[in-house]
Design an enzyme around this catalytic site. Sequence first.
Site, PDB file in Angstrom:
ATOM      1  N   PHE A   1      42.686  43.560  48.285  1.00  9.72           N
ATOM      2  CA  PHE A   1      43.137  43.288  49.741  1.00  9.72           C
ATOM      3  C   PHE A   1      44.317  44.501  49.994  1.00  9.72           C
ATOM      4  CE2 PHE A   1      40.978  39.592  48.622  1.00  9.72           C
ATOM      5  CZ  PHE A   1      39.331  39.744  49.890  1.00  9.72           C
ATOM      6  N   ASP A   2      44.336  44.915  50.661  1.00  6.88           N
ATOM      7  CA  ASP A   2      45.737  45.614  51.906  1.00  6.88           C
ATOM      8  C   ASP A   2      45.797  44.535  53.387  1.00  6.88           C
ATOM      9  OD1 ASP A   2      46.702  47.220  53.711  1.00  6.88           O
ATOM     10  OD2 ASP A   2      45.159  46.811  55.311  1.00  6.88           O
ATOM     11  N   ALA A   3      47.059  44.676  53.483  1.00  6.13           N
ATOM     12  CA  ALA A   3      47.983  43.425  53.924  1.00  6.13           C
ATOM     13  C   ALA A   3      47.728  43.578  55.703  1.00  6.13           C
ATOM     14  CB  ALA A   3      49.405  43.100  53.305  1.00  6.13           C
TER      15      ALA A   3
ATOM     16  N   LYS B   1      49.965  54.300  48.890  1.00  7.00           N
ATOM     17  CA  LYS B   1      48.429  54.988  49.260  1.00  7.00           C
ATOM     18  C   LYS B   1      48.543  55.749  50.418  1.00  7.00           C
ATOM     19  CE  LYS B   1      47.710  50.326  51.013  1.00  7.00           C
ATOM     20  NZ  LYS B   1      46.966  49.104  51.821  1.00  7.00           N
TER      21      LYS B   1
END
Length: 230
Positions: free
Chosen positions: A14-16, A156
């Site tokens: 997951f991204d945050a 990213k």
Amino acid sequence: MSQRQPRSFDWVLFDADETLFHFDAFAGLKRLFARFEVDFDTAHYEEYQQLNKPLWLAYQDGRISAKTLQEQRFTLWGERLGVAPGELNSGFLQAMADICAPLPQVPELLESLKGRYRLGIITNGFTELQRIRLERTGFAEHFELLVISEEVGLAKPDKAIFDHALDAMGNPARERVLMVGDTLSSDIQGGLNAGLHTCWYNPGAKTNDSGIAPHFEVRCYAELQAFLAS
């Protein structure tokens, strides 16, 4: 849930910010500047974003460091208040940690995935916020992997940050790793660059005219939970 061909996964990454956690920068900045008796308003916020947004793009492109981003975005306010930009940045991250809240259905999603998938986070956010927020929400126990761009010197969508994460994960088969995130240009493009499957979290039903094609798209985490449970 829109999708291409469904696959089985061992890992879900997951991204945050705006994927697991609500990120209300305006509220955080108001909280920060209230300490200096500044009534931070929308005009101030627009001015801040004129500096902040290009710096984030430069950071994601690898043209500046995390430290440069964090300090330069507060240069003007540092001059106005006679405060070091780094001190303002730290105060902002502390304010964001104080007001952090999970996005809807995130606690239920993580609980449903426990013991069924190995979970990790890859974030372009900063250590001072990310670690304390995971501890305060109790989410830290769900994740085996936490990769923070500031700590590894990569961001990213650079494939290298995903390669770093995959090394730490023991190099699982890439087609059995799903990357979930809200931002096409960093989360989804980065996952595609690394040969992972990708899921775009798009609760606002935004139109995708980017040319970046995620494997899956969800509007809420109940959809993702049902998909991963099938």
